[in-house]
Design an enzyme around this catalytic site. Structure first.
Site, PDB file in Angstrom:
ATOM      1  N   GLY A  14      12.855  98.379  44.941  1.00 28.34           N
ATOM      2  CA  GLY A  14      13.479  97.092  45.769  1.00 28.34           C
ATOM      3  C   GLY A  14      14.025  96.216  44.680  1.00 28.34           C
ATOM      4  N   GLY A  17      16.018  92.734  45.241  1.00 30.16           N
ATOM      5  CA  GLY A  17      15.461  91.616  46.025  1.00 30.16           C
ATOM      6  C   GLY A  17      15.013  90.374  45.446  1.00 30.16           C
ATOM      7  N   ARG A  39      18.948 100.544  47.263  1.00 33.10           N
ATOM      8  CA  ARG A  39      19.156 101.594  48.358  1.00 33.10           C
ATOM      9  C   ARG A  39      20.419 101.921  48.073  1.00 33.10           C
ATOM     10  NH1 ARG A  39      17.646  99.235  54.128  1.00 33.10           N
ATOM     11  NH2 ARG A  39      17.225  97.196  53.184  1.00 33.10           N
ATOM     12  N   LEU A  68      13.094 104.128  51.051  1.00 35.12           N
ATOM     13  CA  LEU A  68      11.934 103.946  51.804  1.00 35.12           C
ATOM     14  C   LEU A  68      11.709 105.118  52.698  1.00 35.12           C
ATOM     15  CD1 LEU A  68      11.056  99.935  52.011  1.00 35.12           C
ATOM     16  CD2 LEU A  68      10.022 101.387  49.977  1.00 35.12           C
ATOM     17  N   LYS A 169       2.705  94.302  56.827  1.00 35.06           N
ATOM     18  CA  LYS A 169       1.969  94.315  55.164  1.00 35.06           C
ATOM     19  C   LYS A 169       0.684  94.736  55.365  1.00 35.06           C
ATOM     20  CE  LYS A 169       3.889  92.912  52.088  1.00 35.06           C
ATOM     21  NZ  LYS A 169       4.897  93.667  51.343  1.00 35.06           N
TER      22      LYS A 169
END
Ligand code: NAP
Length: 350
Positions: A14, A17, A39, A68, A169
């Site tokens: 990622g 981010g 992605r 993912l 999470k």
């Protein structure tokens, strides 16, 4: 004790981010070679800052496509890395139409997929996972009877219907520990930031950090703010905590990353001090019953209001200071520099 070869490439999932971009930038600044997964490496917007870093640090940064939800899509990028920093996971606040699909599945399946690629690569010695204080507690009400939350606490109150991000999470981190325990080649260290604030390297992130700060420009708090307390930590210190956890051989377990507790009104007060009076900076505390009545229209549940508004929250991160040697800058600085970045990026008026 896990010693990472400083010349081996480091994988950051990622990588474009909000949090990961700072991890990538600091790793490059420290001299490491970085592989960042995204992605869509060909997207028109949102990778400019990584492209600039790649020019600033020639041959040191490469982008790799990985999703993912695609099994095996991290396999190639992990090969040859001793260290994997797994940060990719959606952080969405407000109205969520399908929490299972938007939050839980990417977090949980994503963790499984990344760690199955880690298991398949002989080279990996350590995984640093970006967890959250959301995996430590669900609601401020969970603190009743304790002085503060510590790294031994687990969120036992969130579900897919109540605090779904926190639930995502929690289940993802539990899965990571369960997978780690099935083998002995790589160890796992988890970082638990509170609400991350501070200047963003990208304007393309949909992170809850961004949506929280947007409330201070869109006049949604003009009549007042709920008495909502939260921990705050600077994005640059969170990145530093990940890197310290990665390269401290004796690092182990869970590390809370938090500077101090503040509130929406506290953030408003900082912004007024630094940027002058604006209608979008809240001045008054809204009565809890008003917040509870208005909650659904604002994308919050009434249960959420009952269990959080007006209730204190505190974190003990003494183990992070002692073992990782990371200190956390004051929230006032993170809030000010975050808002200044929004002004510089044209997201808030001058
Ligand atoms: P962010 O800017 O939205 O970053 C999330 C990252 O996850 C993006 O890079 C995104 O990749 C990636 N991602 C989402 N779905 C994906 C998928 N299906 N496949 C591949 N990648 C996917 O949010 P952030 O605030 O930096 O959050 C990063 C991490 O920090 C998350 O694990 C979050 O839970 C954690 N965290 C954040 C905070 C906070 O206050 N911000 C606090 C505690 C913990 P693309 O850009 O390629 O779409």
């Amino acid at each position: 004790m896990t010693v990472i070869d400083p010349d081996a490439p480091v994988l950051v999932t990622g990588g474009s981010g909000y949090v990961a971009s700072w991890i990538v930038r600091q790793l490059l600044g420290d001299g490491y070679t970085v592989r960042a997964t995204v992605r869509d490496p060909h997207k028109a917007r949102g990778l400019e800052h990584l492209q600039a870093l790649s020019e600033q640090f020639p041959e040191k940064l490469s982008l790799h496509q990985a999703d993912l939800l695609d099994e095996g899509s991290f396999d190639a990028a992990v090969q040859g890395c001793e260290l994997v920093i797994h940060t990719a996971s959606p952080f969405l606040l407000g109205k969520i139409s399908d929490a299972e699909e938007q939050l839980v599945r990417p977090a949980l399946e994503g963790t499984r997929n990344v760690l199955s690629s880690v298991n398949a690569a002989e080279s990996v010695k350590r995984v640093v996972l970006t967890s959250s204080v959301a995996a430590i507690y669900g609601d401020n009400a969970d603190m009743v009877g304790r002085g503060s939350f510590t790294d031994t606490d687990w969120n036992s109150t969130s579900t897919v219907d109540h605090q779904p991000y926190s639930y995502s999470k929690t289940v993802a981190e539990k899965e990571a520990w369960a997978i780690q325990r099935t083998q002995q080649r790589w160890d796992l260290v988890t970082i638990h930031p509170s609400l991350v604030l501070g200047p963003s390297l990208t304007t393309a992130s949909a992170s809850g950090s961004m949506t929280t700060m947007q409330h201070f420009t869109d006049n949604s708090l003009a009549l007042g703010a709920p008495a909502l307390q939260m921990g705050v930590v600077d994005v640059r210190d969170v990145a530093r905590a990940h890197i310290a956890a990665a390269f401290t051989p004796a690092a182990s377990g869970r590390y809370i990353a938090n500077s101090e507790t503040t509130s929406l009104l506290g953030i408003g007060a900082v912004l007024r001090r630094q940027f002058g009076n604006r209608i979008s900076f809240p001045r008054h505390e809204l009565p809890k019953f008003v917040v509870e009545l208005a909650a659904p229209a604002a994308g919050m549940t009434r249960k959420n209001v009952r269990l959080n508004v007006g209730l204190p929250v505190r974190f003990d991160n003494s183990r992070t200071d002692a073992e990782l040697g990371v200190s956390f800058r004051p929230a006032e600085q993170s809030i000010t520099e975050h808002f200044q970045q929004m002004i510089d990026d044209g997201l808030a008026r001058r």
